[in-house]
Design a protein around this motif. Structure first.
Motif, short mmCIF file in Angstrom:
data_model
loop_
_atom_site.label_atom_id
_atom_site.label_comp_id
_atom_site.label_asym_id
_atom_site.label_seq_id
_atom_site.Cartn_x
_atom_site.Cartn_y
_atom_site.Cartn_z
N ARG A 30 -0.60 9.18 -3.98
CA ARG A 30 -0.33 9.22 -2.54
C ARG A 30 -1.42 8.43 -1.82
O ARG A 30 -2.58 8.83 -1.81
CB ARG A 30 -0.28 10.67 -2.05
N ASN A 63 -1.99 2.46 -5.41
CA ASN A 63 -0.94 2.48 -4.39
C ASN A 63 -1.05 1.23 -3.52
O ASN A 63 -2.04 0.49 -3.56
CB ASN A 63 -1.09 3.70 -3.48
N ASP A 90 -0.65 0.32 0.62
CA ASP A 90 -0.49 0.93 1.93
C ASP A 90 0.59 0.21 2.73
O ASP A 90 1.28 -0.69 2.21
CB ASP A 90 -1.82 0.95 2.69
N THR A 91 0.78 0.59 3.97
CA THR A 91 1.85 0.03 4.79
C THR A 91 1.66 -1.46 5.07
O THR A 91 2.60 -2.14 5.48
CB THR A 91 1.94 0.78 6.14
N HIS A 92 0.45 -1.95 4.84
CA HIS A 92 0.17 -3.38 5.04
C HIS A 92 0.22 -4.15 3.72
O HIS A 92 -0.12 -5.34 3.69
CB HIS A 92 -1.20 -3.57 5.69
N GLY A 93 0.62 -3.47 2.63
CA GLY A 93 0.70 -4.12 1.33
C GLY A 93 -0.63 -4.27 0.63
O GLY A 93 -0.73 -4.99 -0.36
N LYS A 94 -1.65 -3.56 1.11
CA LYS A 94 -2.98 -3.64 0.50
C LYS A 94 -3.14 -2.58 -0.58
O LYS A 94 -2.76 -1.43 -0.40
CB LYS A 94 -4.05 -3.44 1.57
#
Length: 283
Positions: A211, A232, A234-238
Protein backbone atom coordinates in the motif's frame (compact mmCIF):
# COMPACT_ATOMS: atom_id res chain seq x y z
CA UNK A 1 18.19 11.94 10.27
CA UNK A 2 18.02 8.16 10.03
CA UNK A 3 20.74 5.90 8.75
CA UNK A 4 19.72 4.67 5.31
CA UNK A 5 20.10 0.90 5.04
CA UNK A 6 20.98 0.67 1.36
CA UNK A 7 21.01 -2.60 -0.50
CA UNK A 8 24.18 -2.11 -2.55
CA UNK A 9 26.68 -2.83 0.25
CA UNK A 10 24.72 -6.02 1.03
CA UNK A 11 24.74 -7.02 -2.64
CA UNK A 12 28.49 -6.36 -2.90
CA UNK A 13 29.24 -8.49 0.16
CA UNK A 14 27.06 -11.32 -1.12
CA UNK A 15 28.73 -11.14 -4.54
CA UNK A 16 32.16 -11.49 -2.96
CA UNK A 17 31.03 -14.51 -0.98
CA UNK A 18 29.34 -16.14 -3.97
CA UNK A 19 32.33 -15.48 -6.22
CA UNK A 20 34.58 -17.68 -4.10
CA UNK A 21 31.95 -20.42 -3.87
CA UNK A 22 31.23 -20.36 -7.60
CA UNK A 23 34.94 -20.72 -8.33
CA UNK A 24 35.05 -23.87 -6.17
CA UNK A 25 32.05 -25.26 -8.03
CA UNK A 26 33.63 -24.57 -11.41
CA UNK A 27 36.78 -26.38 -10.33
CA UNK A 28 34.52 -29.37 -9.71
CA UNK A 29 33.03 -29.01 -13.18
CA UNK A 30 29.75 -27.51 -11.99
CA UNK A 31 28.35 -24.28 -13.43
CA UNK A 32 25.53 -22.97 -11.21
CA UNK A 33 22.51 -22.63 -13.48
CA UNK A 34 19.19 -20.85 -12.94
CA UNK A 35 16.08 -21.57 -14.99
CA UNK A 36 13.77 -18.61 -15.57
CA UNK A 37 10.22 -19.67 -16.42
CA UNK A 38 7.96 -17.01 -17.90
CA UNK A 39 4.44 -17.30 -19.29
CA UNK A 40 3.64 -14.39 -21.59
CA UNK A 41 5.44 -11.04 -21.59
CA UNK A 42 4.16 -8.90 -18.72
CA UNK A 43 6.30 -5.72 -18.48
CA UNK A 44 7.17 -6.26 -14.81
CA UNK A 45 8.25 -9.85 -15.54
CA UNK A 46 10.44 -8.67 -18.41
CA UNK A 47 11.99 -5.98 -16.21
CA UNK A 48 12.80 -8.42 -13.41
CA UNK A 49 14.10 -10.95 -15.94
CA UNK A 50 16.57 -8.41 -17.31
CA UNK A 51 17.73 -7.62 -13.78
CA UNK A 52 18.11 -11.30 -12.90
CA UNK A 53 20.04 -12.12 -16.08
CA UNK A 54 22.38 -9.18 -15.56
CA UNK A 55 23.02 -10.13 -11.94
CA UNK A 56 23.58 -13.80 -12.81
CA UNK A 57 26.01 -13.00 -15.62
CA UNK A 58 28.00 -10.67 -13.36
CA UNK A 59 28.48 -13.54 -10.91
CA UNK A 60 29.20 -16.34 -13.39
CA UNK A 61 25.83 -18.04 -12.96
CA UNK A 62 24.32 -19.45 -16.15
CA UNK A 63 20.70 -18.70 -17.03
CA UNK A 64 18.32 -20.92 -19.00
CA UNK A 65 15.15 -19.09 -20.09
CA UNK A 66 11.93 -21.05 -20.61
CA UNK A 67 9.34 -18.82 -22.29
CA UNK A 68 5.78 -19.95 -22.95
CA UNK A 69 3.07 -18.15 -24.88
CA UNK A 70 0.57 -16.26 -22.71
CA UNK A 71 -2.13 -18.70 -23.84
CA UNK A 72 -0.04 -21.83 -23.29
CA UNK A 73 -2.09 -24.54 -21.56
CA UNK A 74 -1.37 -25.61 -18.01
CA UNK A 75 -0.12 -28.96 -19.25
CA UNK A 76 2.66 -27.22 -21.19
CA UNK A 77 3.83 -25.31 -18.13
CA UNK A 78 3.66 -28.44 -15.98
CA UNK A 79 5.74 -30.35 -18.52
CA UNK A 80 8.31 -27.54 -18.54
CA UNK A 81 8.63 -27.58 -14.76
CA UNK A 82 8.92 -31.35 -14.67
CA UNK A 83 11.67 -31.24 -17.28
CA UNK A 84 13.54 -28.76 -15.09
CA UNK A 85 13.11 -31.06 -12.09
CA UNK A 86 14.88 -33.86 -13.96
CA UNK A 87 17.54 -31.73 -15.66
CA UNK A 88 20.72 -32.25 -13.64
CA UNK A 89 22.37 -29.24 -15.30
CA UNK A 90 19.75 -26.87 -13.81
CA UNK A 91 20.16 -26.16 -10.11
CA UNK A 92 17.53 -23.53 -9.41
CA UNK A 93 14.27 -22.35 -10.92
CA UNK A 94 12.48 -19.01 -10.70
CA UNK A 95 8.92 -18.96 -12.08
CA UNK A 96 7.42 -15.54 -12.67
CA UNK A 97 4.04 -14.94 -11.09
CA UNK A 98 1.18 -14.26 -11.17
CA UNK A 99 0.37 -16.83 -13.81
CA UNK A 100 -2.58 -16.41 -16.22
CA UNK A 101 -5.93 -16.87 -14.48
CA UNK A 102 -6.74 -20.11 -16.31
CA UNK A 103 -3.69 -21.84 -14.78
CA UNK A 104 -3.82 -23.37 -11.30
CA UNK A 105 -0.92 -21.43 -9.80
CA UNK A 106 -0.79 -23.41 -6.56
CA UNK A 107 -0.55 -26.68 -8.48
CA UNK A 108 2.26 -25.31 -10.65
CA UNK A 109 4.19 -24.07 -7.61
CA UNK A 110 3.94 -27.53 -6.06
CA UNK A 111 5.10 -29.18 -9.29
CA UNK A 112 8.54 -27.65 -8.81
CA UNK A 113 10.96 -29.81 -6.82
CA UNK A 114 11.82 -28.18 -3.46
CA UNK A 115 15.54 -28.70 -4.11
CA UNK A 116 15.26 -26.36 -7.12
CA UNK A 117 12.62 -24.03 -5.71
CA UNK A 118 14.99 -21.14 -5.01
CA UNK A 119 12.15 -18.67 -4.36
CA UNK A 120 10.30 -20.79 -1.79
CA UNK A 121 6.98 -20.97 -3.67
CA UNK A 122 6.07 -24.62 -3.05
CA UNK A 123 4.22 -25.86 0.02
CA UNK A 124 7.16 -28.15 0.80
CA UNK A 125 9.56 -25.20 0.84
CA UNK A 126 7.24 -23.11 2.99
CA UNK A 127 6.74 -26.02 5.38
CA UNK A 128 10.49 -26.03 5.98
CA UNK A 129 10.37 -22.36 6.95
CA UNK A 130 7.57 -22.97 9.44
CA UNK A 131 9.07 -26.14 10.92
CA UNK A 132 12.71 -24.99 11.12
CA UNK A 133 13.72 -27.73 8.67
CA UNK A 134 16.71 -27.31 6.39
CA UNK A 135 15.05 -28.56 3.21
CA UNK A 136 14.45 -26.16 0.35
CA UNK A 137 14.73 -22.37 0.45
CA UNK A 138 12.69 -19.56 2.01
CA UNK A 139 11.02 -16.92 -0.18
CA UNK A 140 13.71 -14.57 -1.46
CA UNK A 141 12.17 -11.29 -0.29
CA UNK A 142 11.77 -12.61 3.25
CA UNK A 143 15.37 -13.84 3.20
CA UNK A 144 16.49 -10.44 1.87
CA UNK A 145 15.05 -8.78 4.97
CA UNK A 146 17.15 -11.02 7.20
CA UNK A 147 20.25 -10.42 5.03
CA UNK A 148 19.74 -6.67 5.42
CA UNK A 149 19.41 -6.87 9.21
CA UNK A 150 22.47 -9.11 9.48
CA UNK A 151 24.64 -6.94 7.25
CA UNK A 152 23.93 -3.81 9.27
CA UNK A 153 24.36 -5.66 12.59
CA UNK A 154 20.83 -4.93 13.77
CA UNK A 155 20.35 -6.92 17.02
CA UNK A 156 17.57 -9.52 16.88
CA UNK A 157 17.84 -11.60 20.05
CA UNK A 158 15.11 -10.56 22.46
CA UNK A 159 14.02 -7.63 20.28
CA UNK A 160 10.39 -6.87 19.47
CA UNK A 161 9.69 -7.03 15.73
CA UNK A 162 6.36 -5.92 14.28
CA UNK A 163 5.69 -7.35 10.82
CA UNK A 164 2.87 -5.55 9.02
CA UNK A 165 1.71 -8.01 6.38
CA UNK A 166 0.65 -11.65 6.41
CA UNK A 167 1.44 -12.94 2.92
CA UNK A 168 3.29 -16.17 2.27
CA UNK A 169 5.79 -14.17 0.21
CA UNK A 170 7.04 -11.92 3.01
CA UNK A 171 5.00 -11.45 6.18
CA UNK A 172 4.54 -14.99 7.44
CA UNK A 173 7.92 -16.45 6.38
CA UNK A 174 10.00 -13.52 7.62
CA UNK A 175 8.18 -13.75 10.95
CA UNK A 176 9.15 -17.41 11.29
CA UNK A 177 12.74 -16.70 10.25
CA UNK A 178 13.06 -13.97 12.89
CA UNK A 179 11.49 -16.17 15.56
CA UNK A 180 14.20 -18.70 14.78
CA UNK A 181 16.71 -15.93 15.52
CA UNK A 182 15.11 -15.41 18.96
CA UNK A 183 13.29 -12.20 18.17
CA UNK A 184 9.78 -11.70 19.59
CA UNK A 185 7.48 -11.17 16.62
CA UNK A 186 4.04 -9.60 16.34
CA UNK A 187 2.27 -10.16 13.03
CA UNK A 188 -0.14 -7.40 12.06
CA UNK A 189 -2.02 -6.35 8.93
CA UNK A 190 -4.03 -3.49 7.50
CA UNK A 191 -7.06 -4.35 9.66
CA UNK A 192 -5.25 -4.69 12.96
CA UNK A 193 -6.81 -2.46 15.61
CA UNK A 194 -4.54 0.18 17.15
CA UNK A 195 -1.89 -0.58 14.52
CA UNK A 196 -0.01 2.73 14.90
CA UNK A 197 0.36 2.19 18.64
CA UNK A 198 1.57 -1.39 18.17
CA UNK A 199 4.15 -0.31 15.59
CA UNK A 200 5.45 2.48 17.81
CA UNK A 201 6.27 -0.05 20.54
CA UNK A 202 8.55 -2.17 18.31
CA UNK A 203 12.32 -2.17 18.01
CA UNK A 204 12.06 -3.20 14.35
CA UNK A 205 9.13 -2.64 11.98
CA UNK A 206 8.80 -4.48 8.66
CA UNK A 207 6.12 -3.08 6.35
CA UNK A 208 4.94 -5.43 3.60
CA UNK A 209 1.33 -4.78 2.64
CA UNK A 210 1.73 -3.28 -0.84
CA UNK A 211 0.00 0.00 0.00
CA UNK A 212 1.81 3.07 -1.29
CA UNK A 213 3.00 5.37 1.51
CA UNK A 214 0.34 3.97 3.86
CA UNK A 215 2.50 4.19 6.97
CA UNK A 216 3.36 7.69 8.09
CA UNK A 217 4.86 9.40 11.10
CA UNK A 218 2.14 8.25 13.51
CA UNK A 219 3.30 4.61 13.14
CA UNK A 220 6.90 5.14 14.27
CA UNK A 221 9.03 6.30 17.17
CA UNK A 222 12.66 7.40 17.61
CA UNK A 223 15.42 4.81 17.38
CA UNK A 224 13.49 2.16 15.45
CA UNK A 225 14.80 0.19 12.50
CA UNK A 226 12.33 0.16 9.58
CA UNK A 227 12.40 -2.22 6.63
CA UNK A 228 10.14 -1.10 3.79
CA UNK A 229 9.37 -4.06 1.54
CA UNK A 230 6.73 -2.32 -0.56
CA UNK A 231 7.19 -1.78 -4.29
CA UNK A 232 4.43 0.56 -5.42
CA UNK A 233 3.74 3.42 -7.78
CA UNK A 234 2.06 6.55 -6.46
CA UNK A 235 -0.57 8.62 -8.27
CA UNK A 236 2.21 10.41 -10.16
CA UNK A 237 3.76 7.13 -11.36
CA UNK A 238 6.73 7.44 -9.01
CA UNK A 239 8.18 4.30 -7.44
CA UNK A 240 7.68 4.28 -3.67
CA UNK A 241 7.40 1.96 -0.69
CA UNK A 242 4.72 1.23 1.88
CA UNK A 243 6.31 3.77 4.24
CA UNK A 244 5.98 7.51 3.74
CA UNK A 245 9.73 7.98 3.65
CA UNK A 246 9.76 11.78 3.86
CA UNK A 247 7.66 11.73 7.04
CA UNK A 248 9.32 8.76 8.72
CA UNK A 249 13.01 9.16 7.92
CA UNK A 250 13.49 12.14 10.29
CA UNK A 251 11.98 10.15 13.18
CA UNK A 252 13.48 6.65 13.17
CA UNK A 253 17.02 5.42 13.70
CA UNK A 254 17.46 3.48 10.45
CA UNK A 255 15.32 2.84 7.36
CA UNK A 256 15.55 1.14 3.98
CA UNK A 257 14.86 3.39 0.97
CA UNK A 258 12.66 2.52 -2.00
CA UNK A 259 14.16 2.06 -4.50
CA UNK A 260 17.61 0.95 -3.42
CA UNK A 261 16.70 -1.16 -0.40
CA UNK A 262 15.19 -4.63 0.06
CA UNK A 263 14.33 -5.06 -3.61
CA UNK A 264 17.99 -4.68 -4.55
CA UNK A 265 18.96 -7.53 -2.24
CA UNK A 266 16.17 -9.90 -3.30
CA UNK A 267 17.74 -10.73 -6.68
CA UNK A 268 21.06 -11.52 -5.01
CA UNK A 269 19.30 -13.88 -2.61
CA UNK A 270 17.89 -15.74 -5.61
CA UNK A 271 21.42 -16.17 -6.91
CA UNK A 272 22.73 -17.25 -3.50
CA UNK A 273 20.03 -19.90 -3.29
CA UNK A 274 21.00 -21.14 -6.77
CA UNK A 275 24.63 -21.45 -5.68
CA UNK A 276 23.59 -23.32 -2.55
CA UNK A 277 21.46 -25.69 -4.64
CA UNK A 278 24.45 -26.42 -6.86
CA UNK A 279 26.68 -27.02 -3.83
CA UNK A 280 24.14 -29.50 -2.47
CA UNK A 281 24.82 -31.77 -5.44
CA UNK A 282 28.45 -32.15 -4.38
CA UNK A 283 27.70 -33.25 -0.83
Amino acid sequence: MAIQLRGKPVVDRMAQDMGARIEVLRQEGVVPTLALVRVGARPDDLSYERTAVKRAESLGIAVKPYVLDEFAPQAALQATLQSINYDKTVHGCLMFRPLPSFIDEKAMCNTLAPAKDVDGISLASLASVFTDASDGFPPCTAAACVEMLDHYDVPLVGKHVVVVGRSLVVGKPVSMMLLRRNASVTICHSRTENLPAICREADIVICATGRARAYGAEFFSPGQTVLDVGINFDTHGKLCGDVNFDEVEPIVGAITPVPGGIGTVTTSVTMAHTVAAAEALLR
